[in-house]
Scaffold this active site. Sequence first.
Site, PDB file in Angstrom:
ATOM      1  N   TYR A 145     -14.212  37.408 -21.369  1.00  0.00           N
ATOM      2  CA  TYR A 145     -14.636  37.697 -19.963  1.00  0.00           C
ATOM      3  C   TYR A 145     -14.577  36.420 -19.110  1.00  0.00           C
ATOM      4  CZ  TYR A 145     -15.463  42.413 -21.497  1.00  0.00           C
ATOM      5  OH  TYR A 145     -15.316  43.609 -22.010  1.00  0.00           O
TER       6      TYR A 145
ATOM      7  N   ASN B 285     -18.338  41.183 -14.897  1.00  0.00           N
ATOM      8  CA  ASN B 285     -18.256  42.779 -14.214  1.00  0.00           C
ATOM      9  C   ASN B 285     -19.061  42.734 -12.761  1.00  0.00           C
ATOM     10  OD1 ASN B 285     -17.089  43.698 -16.355  1.00  0.00           O
ATOM     11  ND2 ASN B 285     -18.780  44.467 -17.471  1.00  0.00           N
TER      12      ASN B 285
ATOM     13  N   ARG C 137     -13.011  40.671 -28.543  1.00  0.00           N
ATOM     14  CA  ARG C 137     -12.285  41.628 -29.216  1.00  0.00           C
ATOM     15  C   ARG C 137     -10.705  41.711 -28.955  1.00  0.00           C
ATOM     16  NH1 ARG C 137     -14.389  44.394 -24.619  1.00  0.00           N
ATOM     17  NH2 ARG C 137     -12.795  46.038 -23.880  1.00  0.00           N
TER      18      ARG C 137
ATOM     19  N   GLU D 178     -17.569  41.400 -30.842  1.00  0.00           N
ATOM     20  CA  GLU D 178     -17.520  42.899 -30.965  1.00  0.00           C
ATOM     21  C   GLU D 178     -16.142  43.807 -30.961  1.00  0.00           C
ATOM     22  OE1 GLU D 178     -18.433  43.508 -26.565  1.00  0.00           O
ATOM     23  OE2 GLU D 178     -16.216  43.254 -25.980  1.00  0.00           O
TER      24      GLU D 178
ATOM     25  N   HIS E 251     -21.298  41.033 -22.606  1.00  0.00           N
ATOM     26  CA  HIS E 251     -21.778  42.177 -23.351  1.00  0.00           C
ATOM     27  C   HIS E 251     -22.865  41.806 -24.309  1.00  0.00           C
ATOM     28  CE1 HIS E 251     -17.949  44.733 -23.110  1.00  0.00           C
ATOM     29  NE2 HIS E 251     -18.347  44.814 -22.129  1.00  0.00           N
TER      30      HIS E 251
END
Length: 685
Positions: free
Chosen positions: A233, A174, A287, A376, A224
């Site tokens: 990610y 991110n 996920r 997650e 996360h």
Amino acid sequence: MKLVSVVLVLALWNGVALAQDNAAFDSVANRIVYDMQSEVNDVKALDRNVSKHKQSIGDNRLWKDINYSDQSMALWSPALHLERVQDFALAFTNTHSSYFNSSELYGLITNQLRAWNEKNPICRNWWYNEINCPQILGQVILLLNSLKPLPATLQDSLQAKMLRGNMYKQTGANKLDVALHYLYSAVLTKNPLLMDTAVAQCFIPVTLTNRGEGLQYDYAYLQHGPQLAIASYGTTFLVGEYKVASYVRSTRWQLPEEKRKALAKFFNEVYLKATRGKYFDFSVLGRGFSRKGIGNLNTIVDMHSKMNLLQNSGFVNAGDVESYNDVVKRIAGTEPASYHVNPLHSQFFSGDYTLHARKEYLFTVRTNSVRTRRTETGNSENLLGRYMSDGATNIQRSGGEYFNIYPIWEYDKIPGITCRDYATDRPAIENWGQPGTTSFTGGVSDSLYGVNTYELDFDSVKARKAWFFFDKEIVCLGAGIQANTGENITTTINQCWSRDEIQKGDNESYWHDSIGYFLPEGGSAIFTNDEQKGTWYKINHSQPKDTVKGKVFKLWIDHGKQPKNAGYAYMVVPGLSKNAFMDLSPFKQVTIVSNTSSLQAVEHRKLKILQVVFYSAGTVTSGNTTLSVDKPCVVMLKNTGSKKPELCISDPTQKLADVKLTLNGKTMNCPLPQNEFAGATARFR
Ligand code: CA
């Protein structure tokens, strides 16, 4: 006089630096545009899209089919507005497009951007506001600047809307994504200070971190929180870092050498290894495994052009490119899934993940601990996979054993897990990765062989699970299984696409799709080979609601209701023909020495390897070997019976300073790795 010349020299030097920066900014801008155009694989399809979307613009310059007041967290409708403008800009600046330099399309682009600028849609999900929209705006402006820039006032106003999101605050992929659009801003405004900051922030994620988000000391990638995200990610991270690195190569912002090495290590030794044929291991997808079609390796193929770009610039080692090209051949199917697969065993002490590869197969185990988080659920994705990290085993031969099976999986029978067998799958309760509850999780590795353990205490079920990895065989043990709940407790051996017949062998052994499953004497298993049904929507609310079905092979062990101290043992032998399966008696070579809640041990007599999980201080005896430890730990002894045994030892709790070990009467003190390497394997001869 002296002062004047110093000032003059400084002024000259600044002038030179500025000219160099200006040239570098132009060069970076050209590379970004080149990169965007190189991703247009089909110009005709792009033109068709442009023609279609030109027709559906309303009088108010808004698209008739876009819901501009959409409140969705995922697949937010207004994002389509900018995506379409981006297609317009790509076609307008692409020399092969029928819209190249079209004044009509240029008019539409400015109109649509004015409409966006006035409407200024904001999403409830920050990702759209702070990553997706600013990135696309920057890309559109850069594209147009390569041919015919926007009117200055409109461009200024849009650039102001790009300055959203705090790149310092974010971490991992991110951070990179937010910093990337600040890099676009810096290039657009030729601002060297902003460029310095944006590039530095872009490259910060290529720094090893001790369970922060990002690349770990074991080279797993977490996001996360401390949650395994190697190909979810991790893909964003890898593609983004390689992109930025290629944009700024041979400038003063170039990726430093030690970061280049770290990135290459993650890419070659972790990311590409978590694949089989053209598919990823489902455990590295986060996920995202609940999205239809995900898990194949188009992303890696897309990276091909980037890798060539890097190779041409001398940025990537020749050897890396070679192993990468092998992967591309396996993905394309021009070579089989086994092509150039080298034996490997990796124990990720930061990521709680074990990867074991041989030419014939990939076998991985996904676990969790108090140091990490479970897989997650979030944004209404992965609604049922609450047991995805309870020792899930991914067993791949062709690679497609689980591809798109997820809507019809029974979620309390994920391969490898021990769980309550509910009548109906239970939904996940907590979003964004529930923290693990136990600490005795980890293992040893010598890079070829290894053993790992997972202490399960979740959903009112307790168990001590361990996996013992050799060349042909993987032994899976469970002990101390207890629960006081109403459901039967089961351990699932596999749940994959049914490929052909199931062959039952002597005693308790089963063969399906070139994999043999063997239970020792006294064990018993249950199998089904039936059609299962489900919907993608059931596991992910952004996915289709139509019913999908298929035949599934499912093999499991039933521990009954309220077991007090139950156990299980089975061996998986991947890469067996039916005849070889019928002839094989694998327990002749591989001995289960102990399977209790205080000691699990397996010896491979042919390989001369003894693997032991000590849940408490104790002694194990196997053949002529007697091994004692004074604290709980995991040990692998190689060259058993020889005068030069080799020891691998680790502390799953990651808290011990040392272990005192006695081998055949000889005692030695084994200091263990500390701090960021706590949990890693220590080796002694
Ligand atoms: Ca069930």
